[in-house]
Design an enzyme around this catalytic site. Structure first.
Site, PDB file in Angstrom:
ATOM      1  N   SER A 170      -9.658   1.518   2.710  1.00 54.64           N
ATOM      2  CA  SER A 170      -8.789   2.278   1.847  1.00 54.64           C
ATOM      3  C   SER A 170      -7.697   1.455   1.156  1.00 54.64           C
ATOM      4  O   SER A 170      -7.077   1.952   0.212  1.00 54.64           O
ATOM      5  CB  SER A 170      -8.126   3.395   2.662  1.00 54.64           C
ATOM      6  OG  SER A 170      -7.293   2.853   3.668  1.00 54.64           O
ATOM      7  N   SER A 173      -9.825  -0.822   6.978  1.00 56.60           N
ATOM      8  CA  SER A 173      -9.304  -0.642   5.616  1.00 56.60           C
ATOM      9  C   SER A 173      -8.645  -1.850   4.967  1.00 56.60           C
ATOM     10  O   SER A 173      -8.279  -1.785   3.801  1.00 56.60           O
ATOM     11  CB  SER A 173      -8.311   0.501   5.594  1.00 56.60           C
ATOM     12  OG  SER A 173      -9.002   1.702   5.437  1.00 56.60           O
ATOM     13  N   LYS A 192       0.846  -1.201   0.000  1.00 59.79           N
ATOM     14  CA  LYS A 192       0.000   0.000   0.000  1.00 59.79           C
ATOM     15  C   LYS A 192       0.876   1.243   0.000  1.00 59.79           C
ATOM     16  O   LYS A 192       1.902   1.282   0.688  1.00 59.79           O
ATOM     17  CB  LYS A 192      -0.900  -0.024   1.240  1.00 59.79           C
ATOM     18  CG  LYS A 192      -1.925   1.088   1.310  1.00 59.79           C
ATOM     19  CD  LYS A 192      -2.833   0.891   2.525  1.00 59.79           C
ATOM     20  CE  LYS A 192      -3.897   1.949   2.651  1.00 59.79           C
ATOM     21  NZ  LYS A 192      -4.811   1.704   3.796  1.00 59.79           N
TER      22      LYS A 192
END
Ligand code: GLN
Length: 457
Positions: free
Chosen positions: A125, A149, A50
């Site tokens: 996310s 997330s 990420k």
């Protein structure tokens, strides 16, 4: 293999923000040489990371214009440990800006699509991380959790996602959103893959004073021990209004199946769940408003051009550099922390957080783990909630409580909607109980695998 799949599938999916094939191959060749000299448990395993986790020499944008050109001079401890075990970072993947969102639509850089339906969001996310694993572009991924997330995108994309106990994995090098909630969190195709990854990156790190000194079990070696006759609790508050009927049916079937593994299933109550969204959406923005004060055009990243004076530079840098959701949260958080309002908002929210944690403490006196949905719906359409922040926030109802309480929770695939969208089931455990959670998840997936419809790419 991974690079070829990225080249083939990513133009349609948009998961990767940075992928440098030359660098990846060079690193893979080094691992090939090193593994001849010493054992490397993750030799050559492609991992997507990420883009809010720092990687030395590799752009780390946080999905934001503010850091669009930022190249960190150091790597997160989790990355150092992964690479020391022979893993290869294949690239950096998209996320909501500074990890604020539930759909990856808040990324300022690109749109990421769900591999089961290209018109739908991958969740967020950590949307890019879930898509990278779901579409076979990486074997494993690192995401981050502040309020769901990793579990939510895992459930939207038919992969496994673990939110570990707060402090289980060092946060050093994870760009701060809400420091009392943030965790690095792994995603993979199976609990076994997650166990393999977690065992390498967990444990105390002197560079993060909140990392836990608790010993790290050998998750992989212990994984196949039968979970035993567990007592499983089903929180009645997780099955109320707003839960989509197809999701409800799939999760209820999942719970019945878990019972067939030789577990006792009982109903429990987590009475303060109804305050969870209000609580999280005070605490997380409050901490964010403080953490994001550092992006002032001086120390990092973007700076507005030709400022008239210092104040003008700050103002325009932050107005142009941050997207609307990040600005909204900074404003909410600054308000909640401002003098005269602090006690009414942040102070009260911290008290409610204690009540939410106590709900779990009481439940875990009676049961070994809790089962429920991850998200009230399957993946929604791109644009469906983007202009309505409140409905986006409400979709976090089943996930934010684990973050507020600091406990571990895993999302496992448990079915599909009639329209072919993945549905996840959540298993929550007490502090540092990742091993029993993964063991139960592994037993569940072995006995009750779900056959996915074909991917769209
Ligand atoms: N959806 C939540 C939010 O927008 C969770 C984000 C996260 O876990 N990073 O804050």
């Amino acid at each position: 293999m991974s690079l070829r799949r990225i080249e083939e599938a990513d133009p349609a999916l948009g998961a990767f923000l940075t992928c440098d094939p030359g660098r990846v191959l060079e690193r893979a060749e080094r691992v090939d040489r090193d593994v001849k000299e010493r054992p490397l448990p993750l030799a050559g395993v492609p991992v997507a990371v990420k883009d809010n986790i720092c990687t030395r020499g590799l752009r780390t944008t946080c999905g934001s214009r503010m850091l669009e050109q930022y190249v960190p001079p150091y790597s997160a401890t989790a990355i150092e440990r992964l690479e020391a075990a022979g893993a290869v970072v294949v690239g950096k993947v998209n996320c909501d800006e500074f990890a604020m969102g539930s759909s990856t639509e808040n990324s300022a850089l690109q749109v990421t699509r769900n591999p089961y339906d290209l018109d739908r969001v991958p969740g967020g996310s950590s949307g890019g991380s879930a898509v990278a694993v779901a579409a076979g572009m990486a074997a494993l991924a690192l995401g981050s959790e502040t309020g769901g997330s990793v579990r939510q995108p895992a459930s939207f994309c038919n992969v496994v996602g673990l939110k570990p106990t707060y402090g289980r994995i060092s946060r050093y090098g994870l760009v701060a959103f809400a420091s009392s909630l943030d965790c690095i969190a792994p995603l993979g195709n199976s609990p076994r893959d997650i166990a393999l990854l977690l065992g390498r990156i967990a444990g105390r790190d002197p560079l993060d004073s909140t990392s836990a000194p608790a010993p790290v079990p050998d998750y992989v070696a212990e994984l196949d021990r039968p979970p035993g006759r567990l007592r499983l609790g089903v929180p009645k508050e997780y099955f109320g209004q707003g839960l989509d009927p197809e999701v409800k049916a799939a999760v209820e079937a999942g719970i019945r199946n878990a019972g067939k593994l030789g577990c006792d299933v009982v109903e429990v109550s987590l009475p303060h769940t109804r305050f969870a969204i209000a609580d999280y959406y005070i605490i997380a923005p409050a901490e964010a408003s403080s953490n994001l004060a550092r992006y002032d055009g001086v120390k990092y990243g973007f700076r507005a051009e030709a400022p008239e004076d210092l104040m003008d530079m700050y103002r325009r840098t932050r107005t142009l550099g941050f997207g609307p959701e990040v600005r909204r949260r900074i404003m909410i958080g600054t308000y909640a922390l401002s003098s005269g309002y602090y006690d009414a908002y942040y102070g009260r929210a911290m008290k409610v957080r204690t009540l939410i944690r106590r709900d779990y403490e009481r439940a875990f006196e009676k049961v070994d783990a809790l089962l429920g949905p991850v998200s009230p719906t399957a993946a929604f359409r791109i644009g469906e909630k983007a202009s309505d922040p409140l409905s986006m926030y409400l979709s976090d109802i089943y996930t934010v409580t684990a973050n507020l309480a600091g406990i571990p929770a895993v999302s496992v695939p448990c079915g599909f909607t009639a329209g072919g969208l993945p549905i996840g089931m959540q298993i929550l455990g007490n502090l540092f109980q990742e091993l029993p959670l993964l063991r139960l998840a592994q037993a569940y997936i072995r006995e009750f695998p779900v056959a996915p419809p074909p991917l769209r790419v």
